[in-house]
Design a protein around this motif. Structure first.
Motif, PDB file in Angstrom:
ATOM      1  N   THR A 131     -10.486  22.624  -7.471  1.00 18.35           N
ATOM      2  CA  THR A 131      -9.733  23.881  -7.476  1.00 18.35           C
ATOM      3  C   THR A 131      -8.282  23.571  -7.118  1.00 18.35           C
ATOM      4  OG1 THR A 131     -10.132  24.269  -5.128  1.00 18.35           O
ATOM      5  CG2 THR A 131     -11.786  25.141  -6.689  1.00 18.35           C
ATOM      6  N   PRO A 132      -7.369  24.496  -7.348  1.00 19.74           N
ATOM      7  CA  PRO A 132      -5.987  24.259  -6.913  1.00 19.74           C
ATOM      8  C   PRO A 132      -5.901  23.930  -5.424  1.00 19.74           C
ATOM      9  CG  PRO A 132      -6.046  26.111  -8.425  1.00 19.74           C
ATOM     10  CD  PRO A 132      -7.483  25.745  -8.133  1.00 19.74           C
ATOM     11  N   LEU A 133      -6.695  24.599  -4.589  1.00 17.28           N
ATOM     12  CA  LEU A 133      -6.669  24.321  -3.154  1.00 17.28           C
ATOM     13  C   LEU A 133      -7.068  22.873  -2.863  1.00 17.28           C
ATOM     14  CD1 LEU A 133      -6.360  25.223  -0.207  1.00 17.28           C
ATOM     15  CD2 LEU A 133      -8.757  25.922  -0.271  1.00 17.28           C
ATOM     16  N   ILE A 134      -8.137  22.423  -3.478  1.00 20.17           N
ATOM     17  CA  ILE A 134      -8.571  21.035  -3.262  1.00 20.17           C
ATOM     18  C   ILE A 134      -7.496  20.063  -3.736  1.00 20.17           C
ATOM     19  CG2 ILE A 134     -10.236  19.269  -4.002  1.00 20.17           C
ATOM     20  CD1 ILE A 134     -12.355  21.539  -4.006  1.00 20.17           C
ATOM     21  N   ALA A 135      -6.909  20.345  -4.889  1.00 21.75           N
ATOM     22  CA  ALA A 135      -5.860  19.469  -5.413  1.00 21.75           C
ATOM     23  C   ALA A 135      -4.671  19.416  -4.453  1.00 21.75           C
ATOM     24  CB  ALA A 135      -5.425  19.941  -6.804  1.00 21.75           C
ATOM     25  N   TRP A 136      -4.287  20.561  -3.906  1.00 20.44           N
ATOM     26  CA  TRP A 136      -3.182  20.592  -2.949  1.00 20.44           C
ATOM     27  C   TRP A 136      -3.535  19.873  -1.649  1.00 20.44           C
ATOM     28  CZ3 TRP A 136       1.798  21.378  -3.278  1.00 20.44           C
ATOM     29  CH2 TRP A 136       2.310  22.115  -4.357  1.00 20.44           C
ATOM     30  N   LEU A 137      -4.792  19.990  -1.205  1.00 21.61           N
ATOM     31  CA  LEU A 137      -5.188  19.356   0.053  1.00 21.61           C
ATOM     32  C   LEU A 137      -5.191  17.832  -0.030  1.00 21.61           C
ATOM     33  CD1 LEU A 137      -8.048  21.734   1.256  1.00 21.61           C
ATOM     34  CD2 LEU A 137      -5.736  21.491   2.201  1.00 21.61           C
ATOM     35  N   ARG A 138      -5.256  17.296  -1.234  1.00 14.23           N
ATOM     36  CA  ARG A 138      -5.219  15.831  -1.390  1.00 14.23           C
ATOM     37  C   ARG A 138      -3.855  15.256  -1.005  1.00 14.23           C
ATOM     38  NH1 ARG A 138      -8.869  12.970  -4.617  1.00 14.23           N
ATOM     39  NH2 ARG A 138      -7.109  11.744  -5.374  1.00 14.23           N
ATOM     40  N   LEU A 139      -2.787  16.008  -1.213  1.00 15.78           N
ATOM     41  CA  LEU A 139      -1.438  15.500  -0.923  1.00 15.78           C
ATOM     42  C   LEU A 139      -1.235  15.111   0.540  1.00 15.78           C
ATOM     43  CD1 LEU A 139       1.042  17.538  -3.134  1.00 15.78           C
ATOM     44  CD2 LEU A 139       0.477  15.111  -3.264  1.00 15.78           C
ATOM     45  N   PRO A 140      -1.619  15.955   1.502  1.00 17.69           N
ATOM     46  CA  PRO A 140      -1.433  15.543   2.894  1.00 17.69           C
ATOM     47  C   PRO A 140      -2.206  14.264   3.239  1.00 17.69           C
ATOM     48  CG  PRO A 140      -1.892  17.890   2.787  1.00 17.69           C
ATOM     49  CD  PRO A 140      -2.088  17.350   1.411  1.00 17.69           C
ATOM     50  N   PHE A 141      -3.347  14.041   2.571  1.00 17.96           N
ATOM     51  CA  PHE A 141      -4.083  12.801   2.826  1.00 17.96           C
ATOM     52  C   PHE A 141      -3.270  11.593   2.395  1.00 17.96           C
ATOM     53  CE2 PHE A 141      -7.767  15.644   3.104  1.00 17.96           C
ATOM     54  CZ  PHE A 141      -8.321  15.165   4.279  1.00 17.96           C
ATOM     55  N   GLN A 142      -2.476  11.742   1.342  1.00 17.52           N
ATOM     56  CA  GLN A 142      -1.609  10.636   0.932  1.00 17.52           C
ATOM     57  C   GLN A 142      -0.631  10.307   2.053  1.00 17.52           C
ATOM     58  OE1 GLN A 142      -3.603   9.610  -1.475  1.00 17.52           O
ATOM     59  NE2 GLN A 142      -1.792   8.871  -2.489  1.00 17.52           N
ATOM     60  N   TYR A 154      -0.231  15.801 -11.015  1.00 16.86           N
ATOM     61  CA  TYR A 154      -0.916  16.132 -12.268  1.00 16.86           C
ATOM     62  C   TYR A 154      -2.207  16.906 -11.982  1.00 16.86           C
ATOM     63  CZ  TYR A 154      -3.360  15.443 -16.708  1.00 16.86           C
ATOM     64  OH  TYR A 154      -4.055  15.633 -17.877  1.00 16.86           O
ATOM     65  N   MET A 155      -2.942  16.482 -10.958  1.00 18.26           N
ATOM     66  CA  MET A 155      -4.178  17.183 -10.584  1.00 18.26           C
ATOM     67  C   MET A 155      -3.883  18.621 -10.156  1.00 18.26           C
ATOM     68  SD  MET A 155      -6.313  14.263  -8.522  1.00 18.26           S
ATOM     69  CE  MET A 155      -7.702  15.340  -8.180  1.00 18.26           C
ATOM     70  N   ILE A 156      -2.811  18.823  -9.427  1.00 18.44           N
ATOM     71  CA  ILE A 156      -2.434  20.166  -8.987  1.00 18.44           C
ATOM     72  C   ILE A 156      -2.130  21.038 -10.200  1.00 18.44           C
ATOM     73  CG2 ILE A 156      -0.613  21.493  -7.821  1.00 18.44           C
ATOM     74  CD1 ILE A 156      -0.477  19.098  -5.804  1.00 18.44           C
ATOM     75  N   ARG A 157      -1.388  20.482 -11.137  1.00 17.05           N
ATOM     76  CA  ARG A 157      -1.010  21.244 -12.330  1.00 17.05           C
ATOM     77  C   ARG A 157      -2.198  21.518 -13.237  1.00 17.05           C
ATOM     78  NH1 ARG A 157       4.562  19.532 -14.801  1.00 17.05           N
ATOM     79  NH2 ARG A 157       3.892  21.325 -16.011  1.00 17.05           N
ATOM     80  N   LYS A 158      -3.165  20.586 -13.245  1.00 22.07           N
ATOM     81  CA  LYS A 158      -4.322  20.689 -14.134  1.00 22.07           C
ATOM     82  C   LYS A 158      -5.424  21.591 -13.559  1.00 22.07           C
ATOM     83  CE  LYS A 158      -7.521  17.806 -16.643  1.00 22.07           C
ATOM     84  NZ  LYS A 158      -7.928  16.477 -17.001  1.00 22.07           N
ATOM     85  N   ILE A 167       0.840  -1.203   0.000  1.00 24.61           N
ATOM     86  CA  ILE A 167       0.000   0.000   0.000  1.00 24.61           C
ATOM     87  C   ILE A 167       0.873   1.250   0.000  1.00 24.61           C
ATOM     88  CG2 ILE A 167      -1.550   1.395   1.448  1.00 24.61           C
ATOM     89  CD1 ILE A 167      -3.003  -1.279   2.115  1.00 24.61           C
ATOM     90  N   ILE A 168       1.921   1.251   0.807  1.00 25.32           N
ATOM     91  CA  ILE A 168       2.833   2.397   0.841  1.00 25.32           C
ATOM     92  C   ILE A 168       3.439   2.617  -0.545  1.00 25.32           C
ATOM     93  CG2 ILE A 168       5.046   3.228   1.749  1.00 25.32           C
ATOM     94  CD1 ILE A 168       4.203   1.800   4.427  1.00 25.32           C
ATOM     95  N   LEU A 169       3.909   1.550  -1.172  1.00 21.67           N
ATOM     96  CA  LEU A 169       4.491   1.669  -2.511  1.00 21.67           C
ATOM     97  C   LEU A 169       3.450   2.134  -3.531  1.00 21.67           C
ATOM     98  CD1 LEU A 169       6.775  -1.502  -2.545  1.00 21.67           C
ATOM     99  CD2 LEU A 169       7.467   0.894  -2.283  1.00 21.67           C
ATOM    100  N   MET A 170       2.240   1.616  -3.417  1.00 18.90           N
ATOM    101  CA  MET A 170       1.164   2.012  -4.327  1.00 18.90           C
ATOM    102  C   MET A 170       0.861   3.504  -4.169  1.00 18.90           C
ATOM    103  SD  MET A 170      -2.749   0.597  -4.465  1.00 18.90           S
ATOM    104  CE  MET A 170      -3.116   1.238  -2.830  1.00 18.90           C
ATOM    105  N   LEU A 171       0.776   3.976  -2.923  1.00 21.40           N
ATOM    106  CA  LEU A 171       0.477   5.383  -2.689  1.00 21.40           C
ATOM    107  C   LEU A 171       1.589   6.286  -3.216  1.00 21.40           C
ATOM    108  CD1 LEU A 171      -1.139   5.131   0.845  1.00 21.40           C
ATOM    109  CD2 LEU A 171      -2.303   5.574  -1.326  1.00 21.40           C
ATOM    110  N   ILE A 172       2.823   5.840  -3.104  1.00 20.54           N
ATOM    111  CA  ILE A 172       3.938   6.595  -3.685  1.00 20.54           C
ATOM    112  C   ILE A 172       3.809   6.615  -5.203  1.00 20.54           C
ATOM    113  CG2 ILE A 172       6.447   6.582  -4.053  1.00 20.54           C
ATOM    114  CD1 ILE A 172       6.645   5.524  -1.102  1.00 20.54           C
ATOM    115  N   ALA A 173       3.424   5.473  -5.789  1.00 17.96           N
ATOM    116  CA  ALA A 173       3.233   5.402  -7.243  1.00 17.96           C
ATOM    117  C   ALA A 173       2.094   6.302  -7.710  1.00 17.96           C
ATOM    118  CB  ALA A 173       2.980   3.954  -7.661  1.00 17.96           C
ATOM    119  N   PHE A 174       1.120   6.556  -6.847  1.00 20.71           N
ATOM    120  CA  PHE A 174      -0.008   7.421  -7.200  1.00 20.71           C
ATOM    121  C   PHE A 174       0.336   8.915  -7.126  1.00 20.71           C
ATOM    122  CE2 PHE A 174      -3.616   4.299  -5.797  1.00 20.71           C
ATOM    123  CZ  PHE A 174      -3.302   3.469  -6.859  1.00 20.71           C
ATOM    124  N   LEU A 175       1.482   9.264  -6.546  1.00 19.91           N
ATOM    125  CA  LEU A 175       1.838  10.675  -6.385  1.00 19.91           C
ATOM    126  C   LEU A 175       1.852  11.452  -7.711  1.00 19.91           C
ATOM    127  CD1 LEU A 175       4.449  10.615  -3.504  1.00 19.91           C
ATOM    128  CD2 LEU A 175       2.117  11.513  -3.461  1.00 19.91           C
TER     129      LEU A 175
END
Length: 127
Positions: free
Chosen positions: A102-113, A87-91, A74-82
């Motif tokens: 929104t950019p804020l929502i896209a950025w907030l997803r990272l800490p959940f990872q 891409y979501m942040i950039r898009k 799971i840890i490796l999979m989550l790293i692979a999903f980064l």
């Protein structure tokens, strides 16, 4: 000392999260195409493969003999999903189904990872 009932409840919640997330790959495939980086080959295969992987790993978390392996994978999979999260942040901003990402929502997803990686790490170290 680990509070066993709480430990088990959170384990089941975590496992169920992956099983349901994996099932969602088959129910909402169009959503995953939107967040799949364009440079990755065979997006359809990767969407289905990651869904199957999430379902299997969710189930493997439930068994003492496979929990450590599932946690590492799971840890490796989550790293692979980064890359998909970056891409979501950039898009952003863009529509993901009925939700405006929104950019804020896209950025907030990272800490959940990081939270999910920590959660998997917890079950790796406590078993």
């Amino acid at each position: 000392m680990i509070n066993r009932p709480v430990h088990k409840i959170f384990l089941w919640v975590y496992a169920l999260f992956y099983v349901l997330a994996g099932c969602n790959h088959f129910l909402s495939i169009a959503v995953y195409y939107v967040i799949m980086p364009k440079w990755l080959p065979a997006p359809g295969f990767l969407i289905y493969f990651s869904g199957i992987l999430e379902i299997i790993l969710g189930f493997l978390l439930l068994f003492n003999k496979t929990r450590k392996l599932a946690s590492v994978l799971i840890i490796l999979m989550l790293i692979a999903f980064l890359p998909a999260h970056i891409y979501m942040i950039r898009k952003a901003p863009f529509m993901l189904g009925q939700i405006m990402i929104t950019p804020l929502i896209a950025w907030l997803r990272l800490p959940f990872q990081l939270v999910f990686i920590g959660w998997a790490s917890y079950y790796y170290t406590k078993e």
